[in-house]
Design a protein around this motif. Structure first.
Motif, PDB file in Angstrom:
ATOM      1  N   LEU A  51       1.618  -0.412  -6.666  1.00  0.00           N
ATOM      2  CA  LEU A  51       2.396  -0.691  -5.337  1.00  0.00           C
ATOM      3  C   LEU A  51       1.882  -2.140  -4.977  1.00  0.00           C
ATOM      4  O   LEU A  51       0.902  -2.215  -4.521  1.00  0.00           O
ATOM      5  CB  LEU A  51       2.349   0.245  -4.504  1.00  0.00           C
ATOM      6  CG  LEU A  51       3.304  -0.068  -3.152  1.00  0.00           C
ATOM      7  CD1 LEU A  51       4.718   0.081  -3.843  1.00  0.00           C
ATOM      8  CD2 LEU A  51       3.171   0.927  -1.938  1.00  0.00           C
ATOM      9  N   SER A  52       2.770  -3.096  -4.911  1.00  0.00           N
ATOM     10  CA  SER A  52       2.539  -4.447  -4.055  1.00  0.00           C
ATOM     11  C   SER A  52       3.529  -4.723  -3.308  1.00  0.00           C
ATOM     12  O   SER A  52       4.634  -4.444  -3.442  1.00  0.00           O
ATOM     13  CB  SER A  52       2.191  -5.436  -5.374  1.00  0.00           C
ATOM     14  OG  SER A  52       3.300  -5.716  -6.131  1.00  0.00           O
ATOM     15  N   LYS A  62      -7.279   0.664  -3.391  1.00  0.00           N
ATOM     16  CA  LYS A  62      -5.557   0.655  -2.845  1.00  0.00           C
ATOM     17  C   LYS A  62      -5.368   2.211  -2.823  1.00  0.00           C
ATOM     18  O   LYS A  62      -5.882   3.153  -3.289  1.00  0.00           O
ATOM     19  CB  LYS A  62      -5.197   0.248  -4.146  1.00  0.00           C
ATOM     20  CG  LYS A  62      -5.355  -1.050  -4.563  1.00  0.00           C
ATOM     21  CD  LYS A  62      -4.319  -1.800  -5.634  1.00  0.00           C
ATOM     22  CE  LYS A  62      -4.380  -3.340  -5.822  1.00  0.00           C
ATOM     23  NZ  LYS A  62      -3.641  -3.712  -6.742  1.00  0.00           N
ATOM     24  N   LEU A  63      -4.412   2.171  -1.831  1.00  0.00           N
ATOM     25  CA  LEU A  63      -3.771   3.660  -1.634  1.00  0.00           C
ATOM     26  C   LEU A  63      -2.996   4.039  -2.684  1.00  0.00           C
ATOM     27  O   LEU A  63      -3.099   5.273  -3.189  1.00  0.00           O
ATOM     28  CB  LEU A  63      -3.087   3.753  -0.368  1.00  0.00           C
ATOM     29  CG  LEU A  63      -3.979   3.410   0.879  1.00  0.00           C
ATOM     30  CD1 LEU A  63      -3.196   3.191   2.328  1.00  0.00           C
ATOM     31  CD2 LEU A  63      -5.039   4.568   1.028  1.00  0.00           C
ATOM     32  N   LEU A  64      -1.830   3.271  -2.979  1.00  0.00           N
ATOM     33  CA  LEU A  64      -0.929   3.560  -4.136  1.00  0.00           C
ATOM     34  C   LEU A  64      -1.027   2.665  -5.566  1.00  0.00           C
ATOM     35  O   LEU A  64      -0.804   1.497  -5.120  1.00  0.00           O
ATOM     36  CB  LEU A  64       0.477   3.652  -3.633  1.00  0.00           C
ATOM     37  CG  LEU A  64       0.708   4.684  -2.484  1.00  0.00           C
ATOM     38  CD1 LEU A  64       1.924   4.218  -1.862  1.00  0.00           C
ATOM     39  CD2 LEU A  64       0.650   5.916  -3.073  1.00  0.00           C
ATOM     40  N   PRO A  65      -1.689   3.164  -6.691  1.00  0.00           N
ATOM     41  CA  PRO A  65      -1.599   2.032  -7.493  1.00  0.00           C
ATOM     42  C   PRO A  65      -0.467   1.776  -8.047  1.00  0.00           C
ATOM     43  O   PRO A  65       0.628   2.225  -8.060  1.00  0.00           O
ATOM     44  CB  PRO A  65      -2.502   3.109  -8.692  1.00  0.00           C
ATOM     45  CG  PRO A  65      -2.347   4.478  -8.293  1.00  0.00           C
ATOM     46  CD  PRO A  65      -2.179   4.255  -6.707  1.00  0.00           C
TER      47      PRO A  65
END
Length: 57
Positions: A7-8, A2-5
């Motif tokens: 963030l969904s 994941k690029l940004l933990p």
């Protein structure tokens, strides 16, 4: 990876389905989730069996 933990992305929220369901539930008093519907039906059945809702004092 994941690029940004944390963030969904939710397609339902992006389209507006979630907001529409919330507005419907608030306006009618009918829950749109399975758990909410089961809780409401269960309380209605218990209320009918026990003769209504009891208040705590």
């Amino acid at each position: 990876m994941k690029l940004l933990p944390g963030l969904s992305f939710s397609l339902k929220r992006a389209v507006g389905i979630t907001a529409a369901k919330q507005k419907f539930a608030r306006a009618t008093g009918i829950p749109t989730t399975r758990a909410g519907l089961e809780r409401k039906i269960g309380s209605m059945i218990l209320g009918a069996v026990t003769g209504g809702k009891k208040r705590r004092r």
